[in-house]
Structures are given as structure tokens and as C-alpha cells.
Design a protein around this motif. Structure first.
Motif, PDB file in Angstrom:
ATOM      1  N   TYR A  77       0.907   7.356 129.042  1.00 18.16           N
ATOM      2  CA  TYR A  77       0.708   8.438 128.089  1.00 18.16           C
ATOM      3  C   TYR A  77      -0.786   8.717 127.992  1.00 18.16           C
ATOM      4  O   TYR A  77      -1.605   7.796 128.002  1.00 18.16           O
ATOM      5  CB  TYR A  77       1.226   8.030 126.704  1.00 18.16           C
ATOM      6  CG  TYR A  77       2.722   8.126 126.582  1.00 18.16           C
ATOM      7  CD1 TYR A  77       3.364   9.353 126.713  1.00 18.16           C
ATOM      8  CD2 TYR A  77       3.485   6.991 126.299  1.00 18.16           C
ATOM      9  CE1 TYR A  77       4.737   9.441 126.585  1.00 18.16           C
ATOM     10  CE2 TYR A  77       4.855   7.081 126.172  1.00 18.16           C
ATOM     11  CZ  TYR A  77       5.484   8.304 126.321  1.00 18.16           C
ATOM     12  OH  TYR A  77       6.831   8.389 126.185  1.00 18.16           O
ATOM     13  N   VAL A  78      -1.120   9.984 127.890  1.00 14.95           N
ATOM     14  CA  VAL A  78      -2.513  10.369 127.727  1.00 14.95           C
ATOM     15  C   VAL A  78      -2.576  11.239 126.476  1.00 14.95           C
ATOM     16  O   VAL A  78      -1.911  12.276 126.396  1.00 14.95           O
ATOM     17  CB  VAL A  78      -3.014  11.181 128.937  1.00 14.95           C
ATOM     18  CG1 VAL A  78      -4.498  11.518 128.771  1.00 14.95           C
ATOM     19  CG2 VAL A  78      -2.780  10.401 130.224  1.00 14.95           C
TER      20      VAL A  78
ATOM     21  N   GLU B 172      -2.079  15.893 121.302  1.00 14.71           N
ATOM     22  CA  GLU B 172      -0.891  16.137 122.112  1.00 14.71           C
ATOM     23  C   GLU B 172      -0.704  14.979 123.094  1.00 14.71           C
ATOM     24  O   GLU B 172      -1.669  14.458 123.618  1.00 14.71           O
ATOM     25  CB  GLU B 172      -1.079  17.410 122.931  1.00 14.71           C
ATOM     26  CG  GLU B 172      -0.091  18.503 122.609  1.00 14.71           C
ATOM     27  CD  GLU B 172      -0.355  19.711 123.492  1.00 14.71           C
ATOM     28  OE1 GLU B 172      -0.186  19.559 124.721  1.00 14.71           O
ATOM     29  OE2 GLU B 172      -0.743  20.764 122.968  1.00 14.71           O
ATOM     30  N   MET B 173       0.558  14.637 123.352  1.00 13.58           N
ATOM     31  CA  MET B 173       0.838  13.595 124.334  1.00 13.58           C
ATOM     32  C   MET B 173       1.078  14.243 125.697  1.00 13.58           C
ATOM     33  O   MET B 173       1.922  15.113 125.837  1.00 13.58           O
ATOM     34  CB  MET B 173       2.077  12.791 123.934  1.00 13.58           C
ATOM     35  CG  MET B 173       1.772  11.622 123.031  1.00 13.58           C
ATOM     36  SD  MET B 173       0.624  10.460 123.742  1.00 13.58           S
ATOM     37  CE  MET B 173       0.983   9.027 122.731  1.00 13.58           C
ATOM     38  N   HIS B 174       0.348  13.816 126.671  1.00 15.30           N
ATOM     39  CA  HIS B 174       0.592  14.238 128.045  1.00 15.30           C
ATOM     40  C   HIS B 174       1.003  13.006 128.820  1.00 15.30           C
ATOM     41  O   HIS B 174       0.790  11.893 128.375  1.00 15.30           O
ATOM     42  CB  HIS B 174      -0.680  14.829 128.654  1.00 15.30           C
ATOM     43  CG  HIS B 174      -1.117  16.087 127.988  1.00 15.30           C
ATOM     44  ND1 HIS B 174      -0.975  17.318 128.559  1.00 15.30           N
ATOM     45  CD2 HIS B 174      -1.665  16.299 126.767  1.00 15.30           C
ATOM     46  CE1 HIS B 174      -1.429  18.239 127.719  1.00 15.30           C
ATOM     47  NE2 HIS B 174      -1.854  17.652 126.635  1.00 15.30           N
ATOM     48  N   ARG B 175       1.591  13.263 129.979  1.00 12.23           N
ATOM     49  CA  ARG B 175       1.940  12.122 130.818  1.00 12.23           C
ATOM     50  C   ARG B 175       1.016  12.097 132.026  1.00 12.23           C
ATOM     51  O   ARG B 175       0.729  13.134 132.619  1.00 12.23           O
ATOM     52  CB  ARG B 175       3.386  12.225 131.301  1.00 12.23           C
ATOM     53  CG  ARG B 175       4.422  12.047 130.211  1.00 12.23           C
ATOM     54  CD  ARG B 175       5.805  12.055 130.834  1.00 12.23           C
ATOM     55  NE  ARG B 175       6.847  11.815 129.835  1.00 12.23           N
ATOM     56  CZ  ARG B 175       7.430  12.776 129.158  1.00 12.23           C
ATOM     57  NH1 ARG B 175       7.072  14.035 129.330  1.00 12.23           N
ATOM     58  NH2 ARG B 175       8.377  12.480 128.278  1.00 12.23           N
TER      59      ARG B 175
END
Lengths: 510, 102
Positions: A436-437, A442-445
Motif C-alpha cells: 500500500y502506498v 488516498e491509498m494506492h497500490r
């Protein structure tokens, strides 16, 4: 030993007990007596019966079973569930019982000196009757309790062991011990059959039972040292898992196969190697099962046979999710390209899982194998047991030249590693990290190929997204650092340009 | 008095076996007064009989009649124990307390 200056080779008798012949470098020393010692419930009787059963089934050698404890009727009945029809073997003249079990209500009074000549004579008679090459005696403690004089019994057992040696019979004697780690046996039995000693254990470790077998000594010949796990399977009996006898001898292929995703193939310089093992590590929800689904879809599209071992989700869930990503598992299964095996890790011990997996792989002969997730199996085992399991399984599928994709769930959302990775990372050929980033609320993958043996690969951490058609790998996170450590820092665009200028972008990317 | 039926299992010419045979003949004559039938079985020659009777130790003396069936092992040098073990009524000089054995 009359031969001097000449090497006397100790010959071994292949027992036919799965795995035992590997750890014993070929079986039990032929024509000698081996003491098998274990606590109550350590499967001594099963081992003794299987020694004869395997002889009859595998090598056409007949056997005599001397029982001091259970009655022949009990043994016939109890061993029937393991798939051995002793009664039939008796009728065919392949198996003979010598019943030396105590009979309730019949007391024996000693009036003067005696020996066990009658027992010896009965054993010799039975050996001649069925032309036996194997004898099992189970278990010695019971005969010591039938007679007052332990000295007499010990001497007589020695006489029986010598007589059987004269007859060129390979013998197994079982004996009880009171502790898992301590004296070999009670009654000093190890003193007269001390040439060869095997120990069976049933250890309680962190609330889990673990069976192991150890060859303590084989006089004058070699064997593998230490404890090896084993399990008892209905229809098969004892199966020893010979871990350290596994050989790193698998071939290596440079044929590439698709990961099921063109962008990921690009990152891996053209795809995974055909017989490599890939570990996908990530926190829950990062897309591990998605990667598995596409790995299988990619294989099936190439006409490969695929197998999915699922330990976290049910068939229904898996199939529904796959449809959601545009992959039809049901059709693949009906076409014979896919086999999905779903199981709760808790239903059995790891040893049993391993044997079941091996059997399933042997039966289906897949080109690709996905395990989702490997870390779920951690729950049912000790750390040591899990490590042995992972090594045994990876070694097995490497020998089969199967491409393996294993997933591992990390315990923390950001960064982090799991026990699974610690044990498996050096065995795997490739590692893919899913992370997860967190960026501005916001969570990005993120996805990166951490290592890939024998190949160039993309070093970027790329964003990837999931939609109804599966997964898409996008551009790299160039203005974030510390993703892997789980401590993100955002670098302002101006700084990025300055650093970029310093190093003269080497033209990576896709 | 019911007839006493005894079988003595021995192994060939071993000292224990020879002593047991001699002791048994003595006990029979002295204590049982001729009302008996004694069969001697050499298990080296007839191992199947030993198997059928599940004999482990030699010498073994089995009293088949009158019931109950009793077994005594050893060279039978201890006459008192033999009679006790066989659960037979003994000479009046002996105590009547012969229940069980030890």
C-alpha cells in the motif's frame, strides 16, 4: 568378525516404508535386530506391522509378527483401517502370528528355573513355516511384565535375537520409553540389541502434536542424522518426510512463461522462468489473489495445466472473485485445465497437508501451481515445522519442474515481512512485493519485482490498479520514497528534477 | 477323585527340562498317588503344539483336568509351589489355605 583387512559391507534391507529408506540410506541392516523405541502412542505397533506389510506388498518377503501385548485379533482389526488385510496374508501363507500376549484370568506360577525356549522354538517354527525374511516383535515391555525375572527375559531375548540372525532374518523389536528425550528404553533392552536403534517420538510443541523419527545408531553403516517428521495416513501407514535428504539437483530452464499480465511480463524481462518459484508478498487486500488468478488464466490460455491450492477462501468465493476479474475458473475446470483444491489449514497437520499436496500434484500433473496463501499454513504449525514444510514442498515442485506462485500475507499494512518470507525468500527465484502506498489521504497500490534470479528486471515501484478486467500496472512512484519500509516521504517535484539531472536518467521505465 | 490330566512342555535335553521331568515324576508319585495322566511334549519336535497352547516359557506344566486350567513354569523344584500352582488338594499335613496362589 573373522575377516581382517577386508571391508565388510553392511547390507541393507529396503523396508518399503515411504521415506524411511531415504533417511536410513537404504533400509535396515540386513540380518540384524533393530530396536525401535518410543513412548506410548508413538506408533511403534504401526511401524512394526508396516515393516512386515511393506515386505509382503513391495518385495514379496514374508513376515512373522510376535505380539507380546495386543492379541492377534486386535492387531488384525486395528490395522485394517490402514489398508492392510492381515487375515488374507495369513491365509496365503505370507504372514504368521506368534501370539505371546497375556491372557486375562490365567495366572502363571513360577516353581523353579525356566527359560523362554518354547517362545524361541515357536518363532523359529513360524519363520520356517512362511519362509519369513522379516520378523517384528511388539513390544518388549509386555513380556517383561509377564515374567518376574527381568534378567532371565533379557538373556532369552538376546538368545532369540542371535537365533534370528543365524536364520538370516531381519528383525525389528519395539520397546517403550518413558520420556521423549532420555534413556533409550526401560529394562536395559538396548544393551543386547544395541547395534541399531531407531526412536519414534510424539512431541507436544505449542499445543500441537508432531511425530518424528530418528535413527540413533546403525553400527558400521551410514544413515541420516536427526529427527524427521512423519505422519500416518489411512491406507498407507507411516510416511516419513525425508527433509535433508532432498537434493538440490533440479534442472533449470530458460524458457519464459507468462505471468498472465503483459505489463508484469515486461517488468520481468519477458515473463517468469518455466520452473521457477515466485513469492508474492503483500498485506491483506493488496491484490495477491488477483495475481494468482491471472497467473492461472495466463497458463490456461497457453494450454498449460494449472492447480490452485487455496487455504483462505472457499471455492465459491474464489470462483466469484475470478469472474469479477474476467476469469472463468469453472470453464477451465470443466475443460480439465484447472484443478482447485480448497482446504482449511486447521483440518490437519502440515505433514498431512504436504503429503496430500504431493498426491494431488502427482495425480493432476500440473505445469503451474499456485498456493494462496502459504502464510495461512503458518497458523497450524510451529516455526520449525513450517520451515521444513516450505523446504520440502518447494523442493518437490522444483523436481517436478512446475512453476510455483506462492502468496504470503504480511502482518502490517505498510511495509513489513512475515515468517513465511523469512523462510522462503532464499528458496524462491523471484519475489514480487505488493504494498500500500499512502498519498495525500488516498491509498494506492504499488508493485515491484524485488528479485528475479538469472534475469534482468524492472527496478521501479509501479502503481497498479484493479478493475473489472483485472489488473493494470502503471507508472512508477517517482516522487515517493520509503514505500518498502512503510515510512513514506514525499519528495517535491523540484527536488526530483534536480536529482534526476544529477544522475542523468538511465532510460528505465517501460 | 477326578482323574488329573497334566501336560509338561519341555525343550529337548536342556538341564531345566531334564530336572522338570524328574521332579514331575517324583511329585506325581509322592503327592498325586497314581491318579493322573502325564504327557510330555518336546516343543523342539512339536512347535505347533506349543503355538496352539501359547507356551512361552519352558518347562511349562499345564493342568487340564480337573478344572480350572492352571499353568506352572520352571523346573518344578519347589514342590509346594507346584501343588499350590496346580490348585490340587494336597496331603493332610499341608494347610488347607490354597486359594489363589501368589
Amino acid at each position: 568378525m573373522s575377516t581382517t583387512g577386508q571391508m565388510v559391507q553392511v547390507e541393507k534391507l529396503r523396508t518399503g516404508i515411504p521415506g524411511f529408506d531415504e533417511i536410513s540410506n537404504g533400509g535396515l541392516p540386513q540380518g540384524r535386530t533393530t530396536l525401535v523405541s518410543g513412548t506410548a502412542g508413538s506408533a511403534k505397533t504401526v511401524f512394526a506391522v508396516q515393516f512386515l506389510a511393506a515386505g509382503i506388498e513391495e518385495s514379496g518377503q514374508n513376515g512373522v509378527f510376535v505380539t507380546f501385548e495386543e492379541s492377534p485379533a486386535d492387531i488384525r482389526r486395528n490395522m485394517g483401517s490402514l489398508g492392510w488385510d492381515i487375515q488374507e496374508w495369513e491365509a496365503e501363507g505370507k504372514w504368521a502370528f506368534v501370539d505371546a500376549s497375556p491372557h486375562p484370568g490365567e495366572e502363571t506360577i513360577a516353581a523353579g528355573a525356566y527359560d523362554l525356549g518354547a517362545l524361541l522354538s515357536r518363532i523359529e517354527h513360524a519363520v520356517r513355516k512362511v519362509d519369513a525374511q522379516r520378523v517384528s516383535m511388539d513390544s518388549l515391555g509386555a513380556i517383561f511384565s509377564q515374567f518376574e525375572s527381568a534378567t532371565t527375559v533379557r538373556g532369552e531375548l538376546f538368545r532369540i535375537a542371535s537365533a534370528l540372525k543365524e536364520m538370516h532374518v531381519t528383525t525389528m523389536m519395539t520397546a517403550e520409553r518413558t520420556q521423549e528425550y532420555g534413556d533409550i528404553g526401560r529394562f536395559g533392552v538396548e544393551e543386547f540389541v544395541a547395534d541399531d536403534v531407531v526412536i519414534l517420538r510424539n512431541i507436544l510443541e505449542q499445543e500441537k502434536r508432531r511425530r518424528t523419527i530418528e535413527i540413533l545408531k546403525f553400527r558400521g553403516t551410514t544413515h541420516h542424522k536427526g529427527e524427521y517428521p512423519f505422519t500416518i495416513i489411512p491406507g498407507e501407514g507411516i510416511v516419513v518426510i525425508p527433509l535433508s535428504t532432498l537434493e538440490l539437483r533440479q534442472k533449470s530452464s530458460d524458457v519464459r512463461v507468462t505471468s498472465g499480465n503483459a505489463e508484469l511480463d515486461n517488468m520481468c524481462n519477458g515473463g517468469f522462468f518455466r520452473d521457477s518459484i515466485i513469492l508474492v508478498s503483500g498485506a491483506t487486500g493488496t491484490g495477491k489473489t488477483l495475481l494468482v488468478t491471472w497467473f492461472i488464466a495466463g497458463g490456461a490460455a497457453n494450454g498449460e495445466r494449472c492447480m490452485l491450492l487455496a487455504f483462505e477462501e472457499s471455492r465459491g468465493q474464489l470462483f466469484r472473485n475470478a469472474i469479477g476479474w474476467g476469469v472463468d475458473f469453472e470453464r477451465m475446470e470443466s475443460e480439465g485445465k484447472l484443478k482447485v483444491v480448497c482446504e482449511y489449514p486447521e483440518v490437519m497437520g502440515l505433514e498431512d497437508h504436504l503429503i496430500k499436496m504431493k498426491a494431488a500434484i502427482d495425480e493432476f500433473q500440473p505445469n503451474r501451481l499456485a498456493v494462496d496463501s502459504l502464510s495461512a499454513l503458518e497458523r497450524v504449525s510451529t516455526v520449525k515445522g513450517f520451515r521444513e514444510f516450505v523446504i520440502a514442498m518447494t523442493s518437490f515442485i522444483k523436481h517436478k519442474e512446475v512453476a510455483g506462485l506462492f502468496t504470503s500475507t504480511t502482518p502490517t499494512l505498510l511495509g513489513g515481512t512475515s515468517i513465511t518470507e523469512a523462510h522462503i525468500s532464499t528458496i524462491t527465484d523471484s519475489i514480487i512485493l505488493l504494498r500500500y502506498v499512502e498519498m495525500f489521504g488516498e491509498m494506492h497500490r504499488g508493485l515491484t519485482v524485488l528479485k528475479m534470479r538469472g534475469s534482468k528486471h524492472d527496478k521501479d515501484i509501479r502503481e497498479f490498479t484493479i478493475d473489472g478486467e483485472g489488473m493494470h500496472i502503471g507508472k512508477a512512484f517517482h516522487n515517493v520514497s520509503g514505500i518498502l519500509a512503510g515510512a513514506l516521504t514525499h519528495i517535491p517535484p523540484g527536488e526530483m528534477e534536480r536529482i534526476g539531472g544529477m544522475f542523468q536518467d538511465s532510460g528505465g521505465g517501460s | 477323585m477326578a482323574k488329573i490330566k497334566l501336560t509338561l512342555y519341555v525343550t529337548g535335553q536342556t538341564p531345566n527340562s531334564q530336572r522338570a521331568i524328574a521332579n514331575m515324576q517324583r511329585i506325581s508319585e509322592e503327592e498325586l498317588g497314581g491318579e493322573y495322566e502325564l504327557v510330555i511334549v518336546d516343543v523342539l519336535e512339536r512347535p505347533q503344539l506349543a503355538e496352539d497352547e501359547r507356551i512361552l516359557a519352558t518347562p511349562t506344566l499345564i493342568k487340564e483336568l480337573p478344572p480350572p486350567l492352571r499353568r506352572v513354569i520352571g523346573d518344578l523344584s519347589d514342590t509346594e509351589k507346584v501343588l499350590l500352582g496346580l490348585d490340587l488338594q494336597v496331603a493332610p499335613a499341608q494347610s488347607n489355605y490354597v486359594e489363589g496362589g501368589d
